[in-house]
Write a protein that holds these residues in place. Structure first.
Motif, short mmCIF file in Angstrom:
data_model
loop_
_atom_site.label_atom_id
_atom_site.label_comp_id
_atom_site.label_asym_id
_atom_site.label_seq_id
_atom_site.Cartn_x
_atom_site.Cartn_y
_atom_site.Cartn_z
N ARG A 278 1.23 5.46 1.28
CA ARG A 278 0.15 4.93 2.14
C ARG A 278 -0.89 4.13 1.35
O ARG A 278 -1.68 3.38 1.94
N TYR A 279 -0.91 4.28 0.02
CA TYR A 279 -1.90 3.53 -0.77
C TYR A 279 -1.72 2.02 -0.63
O TYR A 279 -2.65 1.26 -0.89
N ILE A 280 -0.51 1.57 -0.23
CA ILE A 280 -0.26 0.14 -0.09
C ILE A 280 -0.61 -0.35 1.32
O ILE A 280 -0.62 -1.56 1.58
N LEU A 281 -0.93 0.55 2.23
CA LEU A 281 -1.24 0.14 3.60
C LEU A 281 -2.61 -0.54 3.67
O LEU A 281 -3.54 -0.15 2.97
N PRO A 282 -2.75 -1.55 4.54
CA PRO A 282 -4.03 -2.27 4.65
C PRO A 282 -5.04 -1.49 5.49
O PRO A 282 -4.67 -0.64 6.31
N LEU A 283 -6.30 -1.81 5.28
CA LEU A 283 -7.36 -1.20 6.09
C LEU A 283 -7.33 -1.70 7.53
O LEU A 283 -8.00 -1.15 8.39
N ALA A 284 -6.50 -2.72 7.79
CA ALA A 284 -6.30 -3.19 9.16
C ALA A 284 -5.38 -2.27 9.95
O ALA A 284 -5.31 -2.37 11.19
N ALA A 285 -4.65 -1.39 9.28
CA ALA A 285 -3.75 -0.46 9.98
C ALA A 285 -4.53 0.33 11.02
O ALA A 285 -5.65 0.79 10.77
N THR A 286 -3.93 0.50 12.19
CA THR A 286 -4.65 1.17 13.26
C THR A 286 -4.50 2.68 13.19
O THR A 286 -3.57 3.21 12.59
N THR A 287 -5.44 3.34 13.81
CA THR A 287 -5.46 4.78 13.84
C THR A 287 -5.88 5.23 15.23
O THR A 287 -6.18 4.42 16.11
#
Length: 416
Positions: A151-160
């Motif tokens: 998950r460290y490679i996931l962008p802060l744009a990823a939704t939650t």
């Protein structure tokens, strides 16, 4: 983004359909001799009158505390991780968020309309997530361990998504403050919260337009360069707590407290007399853990690629570091001219700085959770540095402060 008002408290005895009647009834307790049960009954019978009373008490007299008797539950879906940080910066609310640590993440992100042409950058990051996840599984990590580090490679744009519980007073404050946020996504969230709650409790949503002070809250200084991961800027000695112990017992006997302390006990409130002041440089992933400790003062810088990135050791061992670093660099460099909105393209590995002021009681709680063997490795490393620095300055105050997994070793007591 989707916001749903999932629930709110009502007077079930009197079949009231709005929490406003409870606020109005409880507001009258201080001046009306009638039993509170009767005050609730009257308020439920006359909702319009109850709403008028609330507006007068909050607006004219400034007694906003009555709004705290109204509590709301929200479902929030499709919000970016970046925007979620703005929500979770408020102290007086409760939230539970979807965990990237335990759930495999699919290609789902939010970008402002004007940045949609940059979406290939995000596609590359999500593709790298799948590659790294597969590589970590092949290297022998469990599913949970692999997801935790991929998950460290996931962008802060990823939704939650999250569930949120908040009282009306804090909600009003939140809406006003979020409407002054520089990100349009956060402003839309504020409007969605307002639109959801207004039909139910109009008399408690009075001050929702931002003022100048609300904009100041969103200002971030530049990070300090060339410092270590954890810097102790200021710290009390044992003297602060020892003085109070002397007033209680006639001597500064820490053992009078420690003899009664168990693994699940909080330290007495007078441990809050102790203060420590840190500057911490940490990844977005570690910050996601730190921000949950809201009984502290946390002042943040913006995410800044000049602070570097945090590379999970498992990714290094699996031979995936070159891919990881190249994708993080590509993401940050391709959008460097976008200003605040460039943060959508930064990853969970990118860093920011936090100025953290914490009292001794909360520090003990923080270390018990975050310096534990079951804590996430990134925040655990930071917590370990923090407690070592503080114990050097106040060894008696924190003689029994440790992660739960170290309890028996440090205290000599059974972990019961």
């Amino acid at each position: 983004m989707k916001v749903i008002l999932a629930g709110y408290n009502i007077d079930t005895e009197n079949d009231s359909r709005t929490p406003e009647t409870i606020s109005a009834a409880y507001a009258r307790i201080s001046r009306d001799p009638a039993p509170v049960t009767e005050l609730r009954r009257q308020a439920a019978l006359e909702v319009d009158k109850a709403r008028k009373s609330n507006k007068t008490i909050v607006y004219k007299y400034g007694h906003g505390s009555i709004a705290e008797h109204a509590v709301f539950n929200f479902d929030i879906l499709g919000l970016s991780r970046l925007a979620a940080e703005a929500v979770q910066s408020f102290r007086l609310l409760s939230f539970t968020e979807k965990s990237q640590r335990y759930i495999r993440i699919g290609e789902d992100w939010f970008l402002p309309e004007e940045l949609q042409q940059q979406s290939p950058v995000l596609k590359d990051l999500f593709h790298s997530y799948e590659t790294i996840l597969s590589g970590l599984l092949e290297a022998g990590l469990s599913k949970t361990e692999a997801r935790e580090d991929a998950r460290y490679i996931l962008p802060l744009a990823a939704t939650t998504q999250m569930g949120m519980t908040v009282n009306a007073r804090e909600l009003e404050h939140m809406i006003r403050r979020l409407r002054a946020h520089p990100l349009a996504e956060v402003k839309r969230l504020a409007d969605a919260l307002y639109d959801a709650v207004l039909p139910v409790a109009p008399s408690l949503m009075l001050f929702t337009e931002p003022a100048g002070m609300d904009s100041i809250a969103h200002l971030h200084p530049a990070p300090v360069q060339g410092i270590g991961e954890v810097e102790l800027l200021g710290c009390d000695s044992d003297e602060r707590v020892a003085e109070w112990l002397t007033e209680l017992y006639g001597e500064p006997s820490f053992n009078r407290i420690y003899d009664n302390l168990g693994i699940h006990d909080a330290l007495p409130r007078f441990w809050e007399l102790f203060r420590a002041d840190f500057r911490i440089t940490l990844s977005a992933t570690a910050y996601a853990q730190l921000k949950r400790h809201r009984m502290t003062t946390q002042l943040v810088t913006a995410y800044d690629s000049s602070l570097g990135i945090t590379v999970p050791p498992s990714i290094q061992k699996a031979g995936l570091e070159e891919l990881f670093r190249s994708q993080c660099l590509k993401a940050s460099s391709s959008v460097s001219s976008l200003g605040r909105e460039a943060d959508y393209f930064l990853t969970n590995a990118h860093r920011r700085q936090v100025r953290l002021c914490i009292n001794g009681r909360e520090f003990n709680h923080f270390i018990r959770l975050r310096d534990d063997a079951h804590a996430q490795w990134d925040i655990r490393g930071i917590a370990s540095q923090m407690v070592a620095l503080v114990k050097h300055r106040a060894p008696e105050t924190f003689r029994m402060t440790c992660g739960k997994s170290k309890w028996e070793e440090v205290t000599g007591k059974p972990a019961l």
